[in-house]
Each structure stands twice: as structure tokens, then as C-alpha cells.
Design a protein around this motif. Structure first.
Motif, PDB file in Angstrom:
ATOM      1  N   MET A  86       3.236   0.199  -0.482  1.00 57.82           N
ATOM      2  CA  MET A  86       2.605   1.470  -0.124  1.00 57.82           C
ATOM      3  C   MET A  86       3.395   2.026   1.058  1.00 57.82           C
ATOM      4  N   VAL A  88       4.165   5.800   3.585  1.00 58.88           N
ATOM      5  CA  VAL A  88       3.998   7.208   3.949  1.00 58.88           C
ATOM      6  C   VAL A  88       5.200   7.580   4.815  1.00 58.88           C
ATOM      7  N   GLN A  93       2.723   9.840   9.024  1.00 62.92           N
ATOM      8  CA  GLN A  93       1.841   8.682   9.197  1.00 62.92           C
ATOM      9  C   GLN A  93       0.724   8.986  10.201  1.00 62.92           C
ATOM     10  N   LYS A  94      -0.331   8.163  10.131  1.00 67.08           N
ATOM     11  CA  LYS A  94      -1.500   8.252  11.022  1.00 67.08           C
ATOM     12  C   LYS A  94      -2.266   9.552  10.854  1.00 67.08           C
ATOM     13  N   GLY A  96      -4.169   9.664   7.900  1.00 69.72           N
ATOM     14  CA  GLY A  96      -5.131   9.265   6.863  1.00 69.72           C
ATOM     15  C   GLY A  96      -4.581   9.292   5.449  1.00 69.72           C
ATOM     16  N   GLY A  98      -2.307   7.319   4.039  1.00 73.32           N
ATOM     17  CA  GLY A  98      -2.294   5.958   3.506  1.00 73.32           C
ATOM     18  C   GLY A  98      -3.689   5.563   3.009  1.00 73.32           C
ATOM     19  N   GLY A  99      -4.690   5.882   3.815  1.00 73.14           N
ATOM     20  CA  GLY A  99      -6.074   5.565   3.437  1.00 73.14           C
ATOM     21  C   GLY A  99      -6.483   6.278   2.162  1.00 73.14           C
ATOM     22  N   HIS A 122      -1.934  -5.796   6.410  1.00 72.99           N
ATOM     23  CA  HIS A 122      -2.448  -5.910   7.773  1.00 72.99           C
ATOM     24  C   HIS A 122      -3.954  -6.172   7.793  1.00 72.99           C
ATOM     25  N   TYR A 125      -6.332  -3.301   8.746  1.00 79.16           N
ATOM     26  CA  TYR A 125      -6.243  -2.044   8.006  1.00 79.16           C
ATOM     27  C   TYR A 125      -7.034  -2.097   6.691  1.00 79.16           C
TER      28      TYR A 125
HETATM   29  C1  LIG Z   1       1.179   1.438   6.185  1.00 77.70           C
HETATM   30  C2  LIG Z   1       1.287   2.956   6.019  1.00 77.70           C
HETATM   31  C3  LIG Z   1       1.487   3.278   4.550  1.00 77.70           C
HETATM   32  C4  LIG Z   1      -0.017   3.585   6.513  1.00 77.70           C
HETATM   33  O1  LIG Z   1       0.054   4.976   6.249  1.00 77.70           O
HETATM   34  P1  LIG Z   1      -0.746   6.034   7.135  1.00 77.70           P
HETATM   35  O2  LIG Z   1      -0.784   7.310   6.373  1.00 77.70           O
HETATM   36  O3  LIG Z   1      -0.197   6.055   8.495  1.00 77.70           O
HETATM   37  O4  LIG Z   1      -2.182   5.360   7.134  1.00 77.70           O
HETATM   38  P2  LIG Z   1      -3.530   5.906   7.736  1.00 77.70           P
HETATM   39  O5  LIG Z   1      -3.285   7.182   8.456  1.00 77.70           O
HETATM   40  O6  LIG Z   1      -4.550   5.860   6.665  1.00 77.70           O
HETATM   41  O7  LIG Z   1      -3.921   4.756   8.749  1.00 77.70           O
HETATM   42  C5  LIG Z   1      -3.146   4.516   9.881  1.00 77.70           C
HETATM   43  C6  LIG Z   1      -3.824   3.414  10.676  1.00 77.70           C
HETATM   44  O8  LIG Z   1      -3.677   2.122  10.092  1.00 77.70           O
HETATM   45  C7  LIG Z   1      -2.907   1.258  10.941  1.00 77.70           C
HETATM   46  N1  LIG Z   1      -1.992   0.447  10.108  1.00 77.70           N
HETATM   47  C8  LIG Z   1      -1.744   0.622   8.814  1.00 77.70           C
HETATM   48  N2  LIG Z   1      -0.874  -0.297   8.378  1.00 77.70           N
HETATM   49  C9  LIG Z   1      -0.556  -1.025   9.396  1.00 77.70           C
HETATM   50  C10 LIG Z   1       0.318  -2.115   9.577  1.00 77.70           C
HETATM   51  N3  LIG Z   1       1.066  -2.607   8.551  1.00 77.70           N
HETATM   52  N4  LIG Z   1       0.414  -2.640  10.779  1.00 77.70           N
HETATM   53  C11 LIG Z   1      -0.329  -2.153  11.808  1.00 77.70           C
HETATM   54  N5  LIG Z   1      -1.171  -1.135  11.708  1.00 77.70           N
HETATM   55  C12 LIG Z   1      -1.276  -0.580  10.520  1.00 77.70           C
HETATM   56  C13 LIG Z   1      -2.207   2.221  11.814  1.00 77.70           C
HETATM   57  O9  LIG Z   1      -1.842   1.646  13.037  1.00 77.70           O
HETATM   58  C14 LIG Z   1      -3.261   3.298  12.026  1.00 77.70           C
HETATM   59  O10 LIG Z   1      -4.282   2.857  12.894  1.00 77.70           O
HETATM   60  P3  LIG Z   1      -5.196   3.898  13.687  1.00 77.70           P
HETATM   61  O11 LIG Z   1      -5.852   4.769  12.661  1.00 77.70           O
HETATM   62  O12 LIG Z   1      -6.143   3.022  14.431  1.00 77.70           O
HETATM   63  O13 LIG Z   1      -4.258   4.653  14.582  1.00 77.70           O
HETATM   64  C15 LIG Z   1       2.472   3.537   6.847  1.00 77.70           C
HETATM   65  O14 LIG Z   1       2.292   3.140   8.181  1.00 77.70           O
HETATM   66  C16 LIG Z   1       3.842   3.093   6.348  1.00 77.70           C
HETATM   67  O15 LIG Z   1       4.431   3.701   5.450  1.00 77.70           O
HETATM   68  N6  LIG Z   1       4.392   2.020   6.969  1.00 77.70           N
HETATM   69  C17 LIG Z   1       5.711   1.514   6.580  1.00 77.70           C
HETATM   70  C18 LIG Z   1       5.656   0.797   5.272  1.00 77.70           C
HETATM   71  C19 LIG Z   1       4.646  -0.350   5.279  1.00 77.70           C
HETATM   72  O16 LIG Z   1       4.626  -1.169   6.179  1.00 77.70           O
HETATM   73  N7  LIG Z   1       3.796  -0.400   4.234  1.00 77.70           N
HETATM   74  C20 LIG Z   1       2.718  -1.371   4.138  1.00 77.70           C
HETATM   75  C21 LIG Z   1       3.145  -2.634   3.538  1.00 77.70           C
HETATM   76  S1  LIG Z   1       3.373  -2.521   1.771  1.00 77.70           S
END
Ligand SMILES: CC(C)(COP(=O)(O)OP(=O)(O)OC[C@H]1O[C@@H](n2cnc3c(N)ncnc32)[C@H](O)[C@@H]1OP(=O)(O)O)[C@@H](O)C(=O)NCCC(=O)NCCS
Length: 176
Positions: A86, A88, A93-94, A96, A98-99, A122, A125
Motif C-alpha cells: 500500500m 500514497v 500522505q497524512k 487520510g 491510506g485509511g 505498523h 496503524y
Molecule cells: C503507509 C502509507 C500508505 C499511509 O498513507 P497515508 O495516506 O499517509 O495514511 P493516513 O493519512 O490514513 O494515516 C497516516 C497516519 O498513519 C501513520 N502510519 C501509517 N503507516 C505507518 C507506518 N508504516 N509507520 C508509522 N506510522 C504509520 C502515520 O504516521 C499517520 O499517523 P497520524 O495520523 O497519527 O499522523 C504512506 O505513509 C506510505 O505510502 N508510506 C510508504 C510506503 C509504506 O510504508 N507502505 C506501507 C507498507 S506496505
């Protein structure tokens, strides 16, 4: 963010943009290549569960759920789904997205009749979306990981109650 974000099934025209998105979000092309390899495996790839988030015509997020198997101690195989990868785009990012991708993915999987989803991710998350440590059902990873990062969700309540065993991932994951 002012523009409306649309969540929809990926189409062939998206493949290159999805590759670049995964590449940027992960800072390497392993996951992008994994997605290409999984798309080519009809035994595990489910087109409806290869989902993009798009703002106007730009793809800003992606999620994939593929078929995995849970093998119990008697050698019986139980079908489930694995959520990975997954991503973004960093600048989106941040917000919502991803959610929303997770919610849309879980809803679509449920509509298609899938019963459960497994994720390695995580620990702070995924519980926001209902995931719980998979050890609750004695479902194990095929390799050593900290217990709390390996999670599962029942899309159909109680479906994992009588299932325990080890997850078998598609062979494509071995290259990541
Ligand atoms: C993981 C990811 C998809 C989340 O996307 P997003 O659109 O930012 O997600 P959301 O906005 O719904 O949620 C963000 C929140 O989740 C937390 N979070 C999500 N994944 C996390 C992770 N792997 N490590 C730490 N925190 C994480 C963020 O810190 C943030 O926290 P907050 O709301 O308290 O500030 C994005 O951070 C990303 O592309 N990361 C790089 C790729 C990756 O690691 N993918 C996941 C593994 S497959």
C-alpha cells in the motif's frame, strides 16, 4: 486538500503510474516490481482488489490485496487475502488517503465474498481499521516477525475462529 479523491479499480492505463507511485513512496522499486509480478499471476491476483486513489486524473495512492493461504496443522488450506503493498505519494500522505484505501479495499473484498485479510504492518496503524494481532487466532507468519506487526481482520465475524496455521504467501513475495 480541495480536490475530490476517487477510489476505484486500477485499469491497464494506470500500470505505469502505479509503478512510479510505489517507487516514489517506498524509495526503491522492489514493491513496484512485486506489483507487476503479482498482476501476472492469475492464481492470486484479483483485479477488483488492485485499487487506486485518484485526484483529477493523477494517481496518488494504491493498495493491493492478493490471495494467500493459511495452512493448518493437518495440511488443510484456507483461503484468505494479504494486504500488500500500500502506498500514497509522499506529498499526499497524512491526509487520510491510506485509511480510505484500506476501508475501500476491505469493503470491496467483503462484497466479493472474501472472509479475512492478513497484513504485516505498523502496529499502531492497522488496528484503527479493525485489525488485531493474528496470534489471537494462532495464525503465524512463515518467518520470524514481532508478534504485534502481524495482524488479521475478519470480514465475516467468526470466520477465523476455527482456523489456525501458517500463512503461505505467493512466491512473488520471496523476491521483495
Ligand atoms: C503507509 C502509507 C500508505 C499511509 O498513507 P497515508 O495516506 O499517509 O495514511 P493516513 O493519512 O490514513 O494515516 C497516516 C497516519 O498513519 C501513520 N502510519 C501509517 N503507516 C505507518 C507506518 N508504516 N509507520 C508509522 N506510522 C504509520 C502515520 O504516521 C499517520 O499517523 P497520524 O495520523 O497519527 O499522523 C504512506 O505513509 C506510505 O505510502 N508510506 C510508504 C510506503 C509504506 O510504508 N507502505 C506501507 C507498507 S506496505
Amino acid at each position: 486538500m480541495t480536490e475530490e479523491v476517487i477510489y476505484r479499480q486500477e485499469i491497464q492505463d494506470d500500470f505505469q503510474e502505479v509503478f512510479e507511485l510505489n517507487n516514489k513512496a517506498f524509495g526503491q522499486d522492489n514493491e513496484a516490481k512485486l506489483v507487476n509480478a503479482l498482476r501476472d499471476n492469475p492464481n492470486v491476483f484479483i483485479p477488483e482488489l488492485s485499487i487506486v486513489a485518484a485526484e483529477k486524473n493523477k494517481i496518488i495512492g494504491y493498495i493491493l490485496l492478493t490471495k494467500i493461504t493459511i495452512k493448518d496443522k493437518n495440511g488443510n488450506l484456507h483461503e484468505s487475502l494479504g494486504l500488500a503493498p500500500m502506498a500514497v505519494l509522499p506529498e499526499f500522505q497524512k491526509n487520510g488517503i491510506g485509511g480510505q484505501l484500506i476501508r475501500y479495499g476491505l469493503e470491496t473484498a467483503k462484497k466479493l465474498g472474501y472472509q479475512s485479510v492478513i497484513v504485516l504492518g505498523h502496529e499502531d496503524y492497522y488496528p484503527k481499521f479493525g485489525f488485531e494481532p493474528a496470534q489471537k487466532w494462532s495464525i503465524k507468519e512463515p518467518f520470524d516477525v514481532p508478534l504485534n506487526v502481524f495482524m488479521a481482520i475478519e470480514l465475516v465475524k467468526g470466520c477465523l475462529e476455527n482456523i489456525s496455521g501458517t500463512v503461505i504467501y505467493p512466491k512473488e513475495f520471496e523476491t521483495v
